[in-house]
Write a protein that holds these residues in place. Structure first.
Motif, PDB file in Angstrom:
ATOM      1  N   ALA A   1       0.842  -1.201   0.000  1.00  0.00           N
ATOM      2  CA  ALA A   1       0.000   0.000   0.000  1.00  0.00           C
ATOM      3  C   ALA A   1       0.874   1.245   0.000  1.00  0.00           C
ATOM      4  CB  ALA A   1      -0.922   0.011   1.220  1.00  0.00           C
ATOM      5  N   VAL A   2       0.501   2.214  -0.829  1.00  0.00           N
ATOM      6  CA  VAL A   2       1.178   3.513  -0.886  1.00  0.00           C
ATOM      7  C   VAL A   2       0.137   4.565  -0.513  1.00  0.00           C
ATOM      8  CG1 VAL A   2       2.428   5.153  -2.326  1.00  0.00           C
ATOM      9  CG2 VAL A   2       2.700   2.694  -2.725  1.00  0.00           C
ATOM     10  N   GLU A   3       0.358   5.254   0.591  1.00  0.00           N
ATOM     11  CA  GLU A   3      -0.639   6.207   1.093  1.00  0.00           C
ATOM     12  C   GLU A   3      -0.010   7.586   1.297  1.00  0.00           C
ATOM     13  OE1 GLU A   3      -3.592   6.806   4.989  1.00  0.00           O
ATOM     14  OE2 GLU A   3      -2.871   4.809   4.420  1.00  0.00           O
ATOM     15  N   ASP A   4      -0.750   8.619   0.920  1.00  0.00           N
ATOM     16  CA  ASP A   4      -0.314   9.987   1.179  1.00  0.00           C
ATOM     17  C   ASP A   4      -1.441  10.742   1.872  1.00  0.00           C
ATOM     18  OD1 ASP A   4      -1.945  11.805  -0.774  1.00  0.00           O
ATOM     19  OD2 ASP A   4      -1.232  10.184  -2.059  1.00  0.00           O
ATOM     20  N   ASN A   5      -1.091  11.837   2.533  1.00  0.00           N
ATOM     21  CA  ASN A   5      -2.118  12.689   3.142  1.00  0.00           C
ATOM     22  C   ASN A   5      -2.172  14.018   2.398  1.00  0.00           C
ATOM     23  OD1 ASN A   5       0.309  13.698   4.078  1.00  0.00           O
ATOM     24  ND2 ASN A   5      -0.440  14.138   6.142  1.00  0.00           N
ATOM     25  N   GLY A   6      -2.147  13.920   1.079  1.00  0.00           N
ATOM     26  CA  GLY A   6      -2.192  15.099   0.224  1.00  0.00           C
ATOM     27  C   GLY A   6      -3.608  15.560  -0.061  1.00  0.00           C
ATOM     28  N   ILE A   7      -3.834  16.076  -1.263  1.00  0.00           N
ATOM     29  CA  ILE A   7      -5.098  16.724  -1.590  1.00  0.00           C
ATOM     30  C   ILE A   7      -6.245  15.733  -1.742  1.00  0.00           C
ATOM     31  CG2 ILE A   7      -4.722  16.658  -4.087  1.00  0.00           C
ATOM     32  CD1 ILE A   7      -6.271  19.557  -2.017  1.00  0.00           C
ATOM     33  N   GLY A   8      -5.962  14.478  -2.140  1.00  0.00           N
ATOM     34  CA  GLY A   8      -7.030  13.504  -2.314  1.00  0.00           C
ATOM     35  C   GLY A   8      -7.839  13.753  -3.585  1.00  0.00           C
ATOM     36  N   MET A   9      -8.829  12.885  -3.811  1.00  0.00           N
ATOM     37  CA  MET A   9      -9.651  12.992  -5.029  1.00  0.00           C
ATOM     38  C   MET A   9     -11.129  12.809  -4.695  1.00  0.00           C
ATOM     39  SD  MET A   9      -7.467  10.771  -7.842  1.00  0.00           S
ATOM     40  CE  MET A   9      -7.050   9.448  -6.696  1.00  0.00           C
ATOM     41  N   SER A  10     -11.955  13.576  -5.378  1.00  0.00           N
ATOM     42  CA  SER A  10     -13.395  13.368  -5.325  1.00  0.00           C
ATOM     43  C   SER A  10     -13.768  12.272  -6.320  1.00  0.00           C
ATOM     44  CB  SER A  10     -14.130  14.660  -5.677  1.00  0.00           C
ATOM     45  OG  SER A  10     -13.861  15.025  -7.030  1.00  0.00           O
TER      46      SER A  10
ATOM     47  N   LEU B   1     -15.978   4.417   6.088  1.00  0.00           N
ATOM     48  CA  LEU B   1     -15.347   5.734   6.094  1.00  0.00           C
ATOM     49  C   LEU B   1     -14.233   5.821   7.133  1.00  0.00           C
ATOM     50  CD1 LEU B   1     -18.455   8.065   5.618  1.00  0.00           C
ATOM     51  CD2 LEU B   1     -16.775   7.357   3.911  1.00  0.00           C
ATOM     52  N   THR B   2     -14.304   4.995   8.177  1.00  0.00           N
ATOM     53  CA  THR B   2     -13.260   5.034   9.208  1.00  0.00           C
ATOM     54  C   THR B   2     -11.966   4.424   8.704  1.00  0.00           C
ATOM     55  OG1 THR B   2     -14.059   2.933  10.121  1.00  0.00           O
ATOM     56  CG2 THR B   2     -14.943   4.969  11.087  1.00  0.00           C
ATOM     57  N   GLU B   3     -12.042   3.527   7.698  1.00  0.00           N
ATOM     58  CA  GLU B   3     -10.841   2.910   7.154  1.00  0.00           C
ATOM     59  C   GLU B   3     -10.228   3.731   6.027  1.00  0.00           C
ATOM     60  OE1 GLU B   3     -11.638  -1.081   6.011  1.00  0.00           O
ATOM     61  OE2 GLU B   3     -12.199  -1.732   8.034  1.00  0.00           O
ATOM     62  N   ALA B   4     -10.994   4.691   5.494  1.00  0.00           N
ATOM     63  CA  ALA B   4     -10.464   5.564   4.444  1.00  0.00           C
ATOM     64  C   ALA B   4      -9.551   6.609   5.079  1.00  0.00           C
ATOM     65  CB  ALA B   4     -11.612   6.246   3.715  1.00  0.00           C
ATOM     66  N   PRO B   5      -8.581   7.129   4.333  1.00  0.00           N
ATOM     67  CA  PRO B   5      -7.722   8.183   4.884  1.00  0.00           C
ATOM     68  C   PRO B   5      -8.563   9.392   5.314  1.00  0.00           C
ATOM     69  CG  PRO B   5      -6.893   7.392   2.761  1.00  0.00           C
ATOM     70  CD  PRO B   5      -8.260   6.824   2.928  1.00  0.00           C
ATOM     71  N   SER B   6      -8.133  10.080   6.381  1.00  0.00           N
ATOM     72  CA  SER B   6      -8.851  11.287   6.798  1.00  0.00           C
ATOM     73  C   SER B   6      -8.777  12.339   5.702  1.00  0.00           C
ATOM     74  CB  SER B   6      -8.277  11.830   8.104  1.00  0.00           C
ATOM     75  OG  SER B   6      -6.880  12.079   7.970  1.00  0.00           O
ATOM     76  N   ARG B   7      -7.718  12.295   4.922  1.00  0.00           N
ATOM     77  CA  ARG B   7      -7.611  13.024   3.656  1.00  0.00           C
ATOM     78  C   ARG B   7      -6.488  12.368   2.868  1.00  0.00           C
ATOM     79  NH1 ARG B   7      -4.404  17.300   6.405  1.00  0.00           N
ATOM     80  NH2 ARG B   7      -2.290  17.065   5.575  1.00  0.00           N
ATOM     81  N   GLY B   8      -6.518  12.508   1.550  1.00  0.00           N
ATOM     82  CA  GLY B   8      -5.462  11.923   0.735  1.00  0.00           C
ATOM     83  C   GLY B   8      -5.893  10.619   0.091  1.00  0.00           C
ATOM     84  N   THR B   9      -4.905   9.850  -0.332  1.00  0.00           N
ATOM     85  CA  THR B   9      -5.163   8.671  -1.154  1.00  0.00           C
ATOM     86  C   THR B   9      -4.352   7.474  -0.678  1.00  0.00           C
ATOM     87  OG1 THR B   9      -5.579  10.078  -3.082  1.00  0.00           O
ATOM     88  CG2 THR B   9      -5.074   7.768  -3.517  1.00  0.00           C
ATOM     89  N   ARG B  10      -5.002   6.314  -0.668  1.00  0.00           N
ATOM     90  CA  ARG B  10      -4.312   5.053  -0.380  1.00  0.00           C
ATOM     91  C   ARG B  10      -4.463   4.136  -1.594  1.00  0.00           C
ATOM     92  NH1 ARG B  10      -7.294   2.833   3.642  1.00  0.00           N
ATOM     93  NH2 ARG B  10      -6.190   4.074   5.194  1.00  0.00           N
ATOM     94  N   ILE B  11      -3.342   3.691  -2.138  1.00  0.00           N
ATOM     95  CA  ILE B  11      -3.334   2.772  -3.278  1.00  0.00           C
ATOM     96  C   ILE B  11      -2.867   1.407  -2.770  1.00  0.00           C
ATOM     97  CG2 ILE B  11      -2.383   2.275  -5.557  1.00  0.00           C
ATOM     98  CD1 ILE B  11      -1.931   5.276  -5.910  1.00  0.00           C
ATOM     99  N   VAL B  12      -3.727   0.400  -2.884  1.00  0.00           N
ATOM    100  CA  VAL B  12      -3.399  -0.950  -2.423  1.00  0.00           C
ATOM    101  C   VAL B  12      -3.183  -1.843  -3.635  1.00  0.00           C
ATOM    102  CG1 VAL B  12      -4.129  -2.928  -1.052  1.00  0.00           C
ATOM    103  CG2 VAL B  12      -4.776  -0.614  -0.339  1.00  0.00           C
ATOM    104  N   LEU B  13      -1.984  -2.400  -3.755  1.00  0.00           N
ATOM    105  CA  LEU B  13      -1.641  -3.291  -4.856  1.00  0.00           C
ATOM    106  C   LEU B  13      -1.740  -4.732  -4.385  1.00  0.00           C
ATOM    107  CD1 LEU B  13      -0.430  -0.520  -5.687  1.00  0.00           C
ATOM    108  CD2 LEU B  13       1.437  -1.772  -6.764  1.00  0.00           C
ATOM    109  N   HIS B  14      -2.615  -5.512  -5.023  1.00  0.00           N
ATOM    110  CA  HIS B  14      -2.697  -6.947  -4.773  1.00  0.00           C
ATOM    111  C   HIS B  14      -1.723  -7.593  -5.756  1.00  0.00           C
ATOM    112  CE1 HIS B  14      -6.397  -6.448  -2.322  1.00  0.00           C
ATOM    113  NE2 HIS B  14      -6.562  -5.397  -3.118  1.00  0.00           N
ATOM    114  N   LEU B  15      -0.546  -7.927  -5.249  1.00  0.00           N
ATOM    115  CA  LEU B  15       0.576  -8.289  -6.109  1.00  0.00           C
ATOM    116  C   LEU B  15       0.428  -9.662  -6.755  1.00  0.00           C
ATOM    117  CD1 LEU B  15       3.395  -7.045  -3.720  1.00  0.00           C
ATOM    118  CD2 LEU B  15       2.625  -5.910  -5.817  1.00  0.00           C
ATOM    119  N   MET B  16       0.995  -9.778  -7.952  1.00  0.00           N
ATOM    120  CA  MET B  16       1.074 -11.070  -8.625  1.00  0.00           C
ATOM    121  C   MET B  16       2.013 -11.985  -7.847  1.00  0.00           C
ATOM    122  SD  MET B  16       1.572  -9.681 -12.528  1.00  0.00           S
ATOM    123  CE  MET B  16       0.416  -8.548 -13.285  1.00  0.00           C
ATOM    124  N   GLU B  17       1.883 -13.272  -8.093  1.00  0.00           N
ATOM    125  CA  GLU B  17       2.718 -14.249  -7.387  1.00  0.00           C
ATOM    126  C   GLU B  17       4.201 -13.975  -7.620  1.00  0.00           C
ATOM    127  OE1 GLU B  17       4.128 -17.237  -5.130  1.00  0.00           O
ATOM    128  OE2 GLU B  17       2.008 -16.660  -5.234  1.00  0.00           O
TER     129      GLU B  17
END
Length: 293
Positions: free
Chosen positions: A82-91, A174-190
């Motif tokens: 997972a790559v997460e930032d607390n930047g501007i986020g997206m609507s 909503l509690t698991e989402a970032p308070s602001r910003g974006t979290r990218i979760v990669l489900h990796l290949m084997e």
């Protein structure tokens, strides 16, 4: 909440250029997979920088969390990164526009160049056309993006396997989402599970993203305390005498998306009626579109 999210989930088909690009990412640019992490971190840093600018006019966007950061979380058991930032986020609309379409006019030239090039050369071109996010499908069988725009309550989830379509829905929790910003979760290949190993990820970050002007933290496994692996100090703010040639080269490669050596590096600080610092590079090789911008 989950039922509501499922009912309101929207399915979309990638625009033709994106579908074509994703196919080439997996089949043509396969030799340098490490590049995906640099691109995701670069995007996260851009989001933090955008928040900084918007917060000048609207300081309330920062709330009580004024320090920008990027957090990488490894989960070897679930084969996730997972790559997460607390930047501007997206609507919702921004998510569809940013992740479902390619608006950059040079995209077609990018794809034509990749098709005609060797894989290694193709990897050098990633990041020059606003398509860096899609490089994550070189290592992931599915990607989940959860984002909350700064200053809003709604959070949205974008999901795709990179095979032609994606879905957008309200975040199920909503509690698991970032308070602001974006979290990218990669489900990796084997065959990409090495990207859940701390030494691998830390090496890539320090080699390719060590000079990103946002502090980067690493969580070795869910529940562990984060460890800071870069301090977020911009290279141009350091005294010239404290910066090595290798650091200049790494920074040049990170911001340019190239793998050559800079032909010339200019770094100085001017003081007087105005004070400023300059850091400029002249590339060692000419851009492929130099005479056809």
């Amino acid at each position: 909440m989950t039922k509501t999210a499922e009912q309101t989930a929207e399915s979309h088909v990638f625009e033709a250029d994106v579908a074509r690009l994703l196919h080439m990412m997996v089949h043509s640019v396969y030799s340098d997979r490490d590049v995906f992490l640099r691109e995701l971190i670069s995007n996260a840093a851009d989001a933090c920088e955008k928040l900084r600018y918007e917060a000048i006019e609207t300081p309330s966007l920062l709330g009580a969390d004024a320090e920008n950061r990027i957090t990488l979380t490894l989960d070897e058991e679930s084969r996730q990164l997972a790559v997460e930032d607390n930047g501007i986020g997206m609507s919702r609309d921004e998510m569809i526009e940013a992740l479902g379409t390619i608006a950059r006019s040079g995209t077609r030239a990018f794809m034509e160049r990749i098709e005609a090039s060797k894989a290694a050369e193709g990897a050098q071109l990633i990041g020059q056309f606003g398509v860096g996010f899609y490089s994550c499908f070189m290592v992931a069988e599915r990607v989940d993006v959860v984002s909350r725009r700064a200053g809003t309550q709604e959070a949205w989830t974008w999901t795709s396997d990179g095979k032609g379509s994606y879905s957008v829905s309200p975040a199920t929790s909503l509690t698991e989402a970032p308070s602001r910003g974006t979290r990218i979760v990669l489900h990796l290949m084997e065959d990409a599970k090495q990207y859940t190993a701390r030494w691998t990820v830390e090496r890539i970050v320090k080699e390719q993203s060590g000079h990103v002007p946002v502090a980067i933290r690493l969580v070795e496994k869910p529940g562990k305390e984060p460890v800071q692996i870069t301090d977020g100090t911009a290279l141009w703010t350091k005294p010239k005498s404290d910066v090595s040639k290798e650091e200049y080269t790494d920074f040049y490669r990170g911001v340019s998306g190239q793998y050559d050596e800079p032909a010339l590096t200019v770094h100085f600080r001017a003081e007087g009626r105005q004070e400023y610092t300059a850091l400029a590079f002249i590339p060692g090789t000419q851009p492929f579109d130099m005479f056809d911008p």
